[in-house]
Design an enzyme around this catalytic site. Sequence first.
Site, mmCIF file in Angstrom:
data_model
loop_
_atom_site.group_PDB
_atom_site.id
_atom_site.type_symbol
_atom_site.label_atom_id
_atom_site.label_comp_id
_atom_site.label_asym_id
_atom_site.label_seq_id
_atom_site.Cartn_x
_atom_site.Cartn_y
_atom_site.Cartn_z
ATOM 1 N N ARG A 51 0.808 -1.214 0.000
ATOM 2 C CA ARG A 51 0.000 0.000 0.000
ATOM 3 C C ARG A 51 0.845 1.269 0.000
ATOM 4 O O ARG A 51 0.395 2.325 -0.434
ATOM 5 C CB ARG A 51 -0.923 0.007 1.225
ATOM 6 C CG ARG A 51 -2.084 -0.979 1.106
ATOM 7 C CD ARG A 51 -2.991 -0.915 2.295
ATOM 8 N NE ARG A 51 -2.317 -1.365 3.518
ATOM 9 C CZ ARG A 51 -2.913 -1.456 4.698
ATOM 10 N NH1 ARG A 51 -4.188 -1.123 4.827
ATOM 11 N NH2 ARG A 51 -2.252 -1.889 5.748
ATOM 12 N N LYS A 150 0.620 -20.203 4.745
ATOM 13 C CA LYS A 150 -0.120 -20.544 5.934
ATOM 14 C C LYS A 150 -0.113 -19.343 6.873
ATOM 15 O O LYS A 150 0.786 -18.490 6.768
ATOM 16 C CB LYS A 150 0.468 -21.800 6.599
ATOM 17 C CG LYS A 150 1.901 -21.636 7.121
ATOM 18 C CD LYS A 150 1.955 -21.199 8.556
ATOM 19 C CE LYS A 150 3.367 -21.157 9.079
ATOM 20 N NZ LYS A 150 3.480 -20.564 10.412
ATOM 21 N N GLU A 218 12.257 -23.407 18.553
ATOM 22 C CA GLU A 218 12.779 -22.077 18.243
ATOM 23 C C GLU A 218 13.305 -21.424 19.516
ATOM 24 O O GLU A 218 12.751 -21.642 20.602
ATOM 25 C CB GLU A 218 11.683 -21.194 17.640
ATOM 26 C CG GLU A 218 11.061 -21.719 16.365
ATOM 27 C CD GLU A 218 9.933 -20.828 15.877
ATOM 28 O OE1 GLU A 218 10.193 -19.979 15.016
ATOM 29 O OE2 GLU A 218 8.803 -20.975 16.366
ATOM 30 N N ASP A 237 -0.247 -22.384 14.332
ATOM 31 C CA ASP A 237 0.883 -21.812 13.608
ATOM 32 C C ASP A 237 1.866 -22.860 13.123
ATOM 33 O O ASP A 237 2.476 -22.700 12.064
ATOM 34 C CB ASP A 237 1.605 -20.801 14.513
ATOM 35 C CG ASP A 237 2.703 -20.047 13.784
ATOM 36 O OD1 ASP A 237 2.419 -19.509 12.699
ATOM 37 O OD2 ASP A 237 3.838 -19.998 14.292
ATOM 38 N N HIS A 242 3.218 -27.445 9.498
ATOM 39 C CA HIS A 242 4.586 -27.963 9.438
ATOM 40 C C HIS A 242 4.708 -29.369 10.010
ATOM 41 O O HIS A 242 5.211 -30.288 9.355
ATOM 42 C CB HIS A 242 5.538 -27.039 10.199
ATOM 43 C CG HIS A 242 5.653 -25.662 9.628
ATOM 44 N ND1 HIS A 242 5.504 -25.390 8.289
ATOM 45 C CD2 HIS A 242 5.928 -24.466 10.214
ATOM 46 C CE1 HIS A 242 5.663 -24.099 8.074
ATOM 47 N NE2 HIS A 242 5.928 -23.520 9.225
ATOM 48 N N LYS A 341 8.331 -21.838 21.237
ATOM 49 C CA LYS A 341 9.201 -20.666 21.174
ATOM 50 C C LYS A 341 9.980 -20.540 22.477
ATOM 51 O O LYS A 341 9.563 -21.059 23.508
ATOM 52 C CB LYS A 341 8.380 -19.402 20.922
ATOM 53 C CG LYS A 341 7.751 -19.348 19.535
ATOM 54 C CD LYS A 341 7.125 -18.015 19.263
ATOM 55 C CE LYS A 341 6.663 -17.920 17.821
ATOM 56 N NZ LYS A 341 7.781 -17.976 16.854
#
Length: 492
Positions: A51, A150, A218, A237, A242, A341
Amino acid sequence: MTAKTVPVDTFDLVIFGGTGDLALRKLLPGLFRRYADGQIPEDSRIVGVARDKQSDDDYRAKVNEALVPVVGSEPSLQAKLAPFLQKLGYHALDATKDEGWQGFADELMTHGDRIRVFYLSTSPSLFVDICTRLNAHGLNQGKSRVVIEKPIGKDSASAAVINDAVGSAFSESQIFRIDHYLGKETVQNLMALRFANILFEPLWNSNYVDHVQITVAETVGLEKRAGYYDTSGALRDMVQNHLLQLLCMVSMEPPAAMQADAVRDEKLKVLRSLRPIDAEDAAQMTVRGQYRAGASNGGAVPGYLTELGRNDSRTETFVALKAEVDNWRWAGVPFYLRTGKRLAERVSEIVIAFRPVPHSIFDQASGPVMANKLVLRLQPDEGVKLWLMIKDPGPGGLRLQHVPLDMSFAEAFGVHQPEAYERLLMDVVRGNPTLFMRRDEVEAAWKWIDPILAAWETLREAPKPYTAGSWGPSAAVALIERDGRTWHEDAT
């Protein structure tokens, strides 16, 4: 040993969300690598769309800055940077408004019916608007393809809305639902290990495999994804796409050929064979966690709520679960999945844990006889390890050691291993959908995930806290240890 680079046909690639994190951190660096290796023809074009109002030169400067870490001090890459940047253009568009779309379409049409790839690197909420306008302006015709990232929805119902809208503008053969884990070298090597060697496939079943572990860990926290992540969580997520795709690659039956639909048919059978996890067994089969303040990468890090800027959230940043594939090959073999995470280490790996020998002929002084393991490391340091029992060299009796046959891709081949996005982008240009998800795969995955989400809502339990820099909540350890097993660690 050098890698063989096969050029693709000339194409136009349009990145919606061309100024976003994914475009600047993964897509454009990947395209630059492919150009530097001679795979992208000189007259191809790459167009960023967002944008913001800016010129082509402004956009090239932004991309140039993003490519600095990729180019480094390597002369061959430095020489390719300027001509690559000249391939870039920019177009300011608002996906929710009609203004500017006709001019955008006219510009793309100047090159006739060449391959056109539209990469939707945007929020999924914009997928419908973008595809509707691509359809309205005839940009879905001929050799056009669309790539969608995704998450495809938040549940089965929202995924169906997106798939219906995209499917009304593009045929299924034009739609590439990307999961970058399927582009990783080790995942594809799993196919080669299984189906190009006689050694493993006869053992690839419940008679010889004790269990399978899939870990995607992660060390990072929310980074710039706080708004998205708190409405999603680790199950949506990571697991829905995955981890389930990795599970399918491990457990599917041999396809009739290395053709897209043959491979995806077998993955679909796995997804439809997953034993449902509902409210009755979710408490025993799943673990949710959320990180608290701790230490990561050598420094103190805040907890999830602090990063989020809120006092309360029931969003999980960690998931561990026990899945079972109810078919003849895998009956009774548990698949332990975990992702999170702010964990102790950044690692993605698949562990095939074989059954122990039925009887040990060695005395106690020789040491324990450990079961064999095949470990496929997806990241970092991609490679394959086969853990075996051998005799410790030297005199003084027979002592057993558990050691790996270790094959590192970097050491074995000595060339730059293309990142997943590099490979997958070129597959889209070629029109090869083998490593992409078909609509019915997405629907089958959500059909298995939906009852877990519903069970968590019914249980109303807050995610279990874990310290940043650890391996998640203690309940994740209990999940696997109550079955008499442990999570794999390289040192064991």
